[in-house]
Motif scaffolding. Structure first.
Motif, PDB file in Angstrom:
ATOM      1  N   VAL A  20      45.633  56.233  39.382  1.00  0.00           N
ATOM      2  CA  VAL A  20      46.477  55.152  38.882  1.00  0.00           C
ATOM      3  C   VAL A  20      47.401  55.758  37.841  1.00  0.00           C
ATOM      4  N   SER A  21      48.691  55.468  37.956  1.00  0.00           N
ATOM      5  CA  SER A  21      49.644  56.034  37.003  1.00  0.00           C
ATOM      6  C   SER A  21      49.374  55.486  35.603  1.00  0.00           C
ATOM      7  N   ALA A  34      41.804  51.226  37.231  1.00  0.00           N
ATOM      8  CA  ALA A  34      42.452  51.268  35.920  1.00  0.00           C
ATOM      9  C   ALA A  34      41.455  51.007  34.793  1.00  0.00           C
ATOM     10  N   LEU A  35      40.550  50.045  34.994  1.00  0.00           N
ATOM     11  CA  LEU A  35      39.614  49.669  33.938  1.00  0.00           C
ATOM     12  C   LEU A  35      38.508  50.701  33.743  1.00  0.00           C
ATOM     13  N   THR A  36      38.149  51.395  34.823  1.00  0.00           N
ATOM     14  CA  THR A  36      37.066  52.377  34.728  1.00  0.00           C
ATOM     15  C   THR A  36      37.550  53.783  34.475  1.00  0.00           C
ATOM     16  N   GLY A  37      38.862  54.013  34.675  1.00  0.00           N
ATOM     17  CA  GLY A  37      39.392  55.354  34.511  1.00  0.00           C
ATOM     18  C   GLY A  37      39.172  56.230  35.715  1.00  0.00           C
ATOM     19  N   GLU A  56      43.556  42.050  28.905  1.00  0.00           N
ATOM     20  CA  GLU A  56      43.330  41.546  27.552  1.00  0.00           C
ATOM     21  C   GLU A  56      43.926  40.160  27.391  1.00  0.00           C
ATOM     22  N   GLU A  57      45.118  39.948  27.926  1.00  0.00           N
ATOM     23  CA  GLU A  57      45.761  38.636  27.833  1.00  0.00           C
ATOM     24  C   GLU A  57      44.973  37.567  28.574  1.00  0.00           C
ATOM     25  N   ASP A 104      48.241  51.062  31.830  1.00  0.00           N
ATOM     26  CA  ASP A 104      48.553  50.372  30.586  1.00  0.00           C
ATOM     27  C   ASP A 104      48.879  48.911  30.847  1.00  0.00           C
ATOM     28  N   ARG A 105      49.642  48.651  31.928  1.00  0.00           N
ATOM     29  CA  ARG A 105      50.014  47.268  32.241  1.00  0.00           C
ATOM     30  C   ARG A 105      48.780  46.440  32.619  1.00  0.00           C
ATOM     31  N   ILE A 106      47.880  47.025  33.385  1.00  0.00           N
ATOM     32  CA  ILE A 106      46.669  46.296  33.793  1.00  0.00           C
ATOM     33  C   ILE A 106      45.771  46.035  32.585  1.00  0.00           C
TER      34      ILE A 106
END
Length: 326
Positions: free
Chosen positions: A32-33, A25-28, A45-46, A38-40
């Protein structure tokens, strides 16, 4: 004690997914849907997660470092300090480290450096370090055109010094100077070649006196004495900071600027803005030059463009007291 660094495992635990999914998710990369990505990203960030630059560079097959070569003859000049600052700011914004390359007596160790690309300032004919840098298998961007025959950098960032010099000469003539003495560097760099060309092709009476690009005060004193032998109405000093030295020498001899002699610099600097009188100069924006060189190089490194990349930095005439007689 400093707070513990948030890791990818912490993000995976908080998001309720595997570390593999977080990495994708972080690397693209990976499947990953959009909703999961977006949730990850939100959870990361949080949590205050910051990706490891070293790990990212390893994954992408890059070092994460850019080399900046400033020839030894120019160290200490204000122009190059501002250029280096602009380059460092742009490199950090892109997530790259900027490595300053010295004019090492033995250039061979430069071949062992792990760099993603190179920036070479004012490449000169016969520079052995620049010769080694040209042979490295990484993209190179030069600040000013490389005059070495056959040189083909992947990018060039430069100002039109013929036009900039011409504007300054026109200004001096417009202020009443019938004859102009120009203290200009040699032709070992494109900067020197272009400023000399402007003087040769000028519509005005311009006499050139050579002074080293990396001068010492005695060089300016010698050239100034030679220039004044013809009793010019104005003197233009091209090398960075040379006009300030000339101003001090003239004032020590009782010459009034601008009443007795107009004085201007081709390269602007803060010192010229606070001198008394303030000195007219051409702003060639070294900070923008450094930043533009990094931006062009990063585009080449990450594959946004294939080159050659040509970037023009505009020049601006700054009229001040030294050319404005009452």
């Amino acid at each position: 004690m400093p707070a513990r660094r948030v890791t990818i495992r912490d993000v995976a635990r908080a998001a309720g997914v595997s570390t593999t999914t977080v990495s994708a998710a972080l690397t693209g990369n990976g499947r990953v849907s959009p909703e999961t990505r977006d949730r990850i990203m939100r959870v990361a960030e949080e949590c205050g997660y910051v990706a490891s630059a070293a790990a990212r560079s390893l994954r992408l097959g890059r070092s994460g470092a850019i080399g900046l070569y400033v020839p030894d003859r120019t160290v200490g000049f204000e122009y190059y300090a501002h250029l280096s600052r602009g380059a460092a700011e742009a490199a950090l914004a892109h997530g790259f480290a900027l490595t300053l390359l010295p004019a090492w007596p033995d250039a061979a160790p430069l071949r062992t450096l792990h760099l993603d690309g190179l920036i070479v300032c004012d490449p000169a004919l016969g520079d052995p370090v620049a010769e080694v840098l040209r042979s490295l298998p990484v993209p190179m961007v030069t600040c000013e055109r490389d005059p070495e025959p056959g040189a083909s950098p992947a990018g060039v960032v430069a100002s039109d010094h013929v036009a900039g010099t011409t504007v300054l000469l026109d200004h001096l003539a417009g202020q009443g100077a019938a004859s102009i003495a120009a203290l200009v560097p040699g032709e070992e760099t494109s900067f020197g070649q272009e400023t000399r060309r402007a003087c040769r092709e000028s519509d005005h009476d311009v006499r050139m006196v050579e002074v080293p690009l990396a001068y010492d005060p005695d060089d300016i004193a010698r050239a100034l004495a030679e220039a004044r032998a013809d009793e010019p109405d104005a003197i233009m000093v091209v090398p960075d900071g040379g006009a300030l030295v000339a101003l001090h020498l003239l004032q020590a001899e009782g010459v009034r600027v601008p009443e007795d002699l107009l004085l201007a610099s081709y390269v602007d600097a803060l010192s010229l803005q606070v001198a008394r009188p303030t000195v007219t100069a051409v702003d060639i924006d070294p900070r923008a030059t450094g930043a533009s060189a990094v931006n062009a190089l990063v585009d080449l490194v990450v594959g946004e463009v294939s080159g050659p990349v040509l970037t023009s930095v505009p020049t601006h005439l700054r009229v001040r007291e030294s050319t404005s007689p009452a």
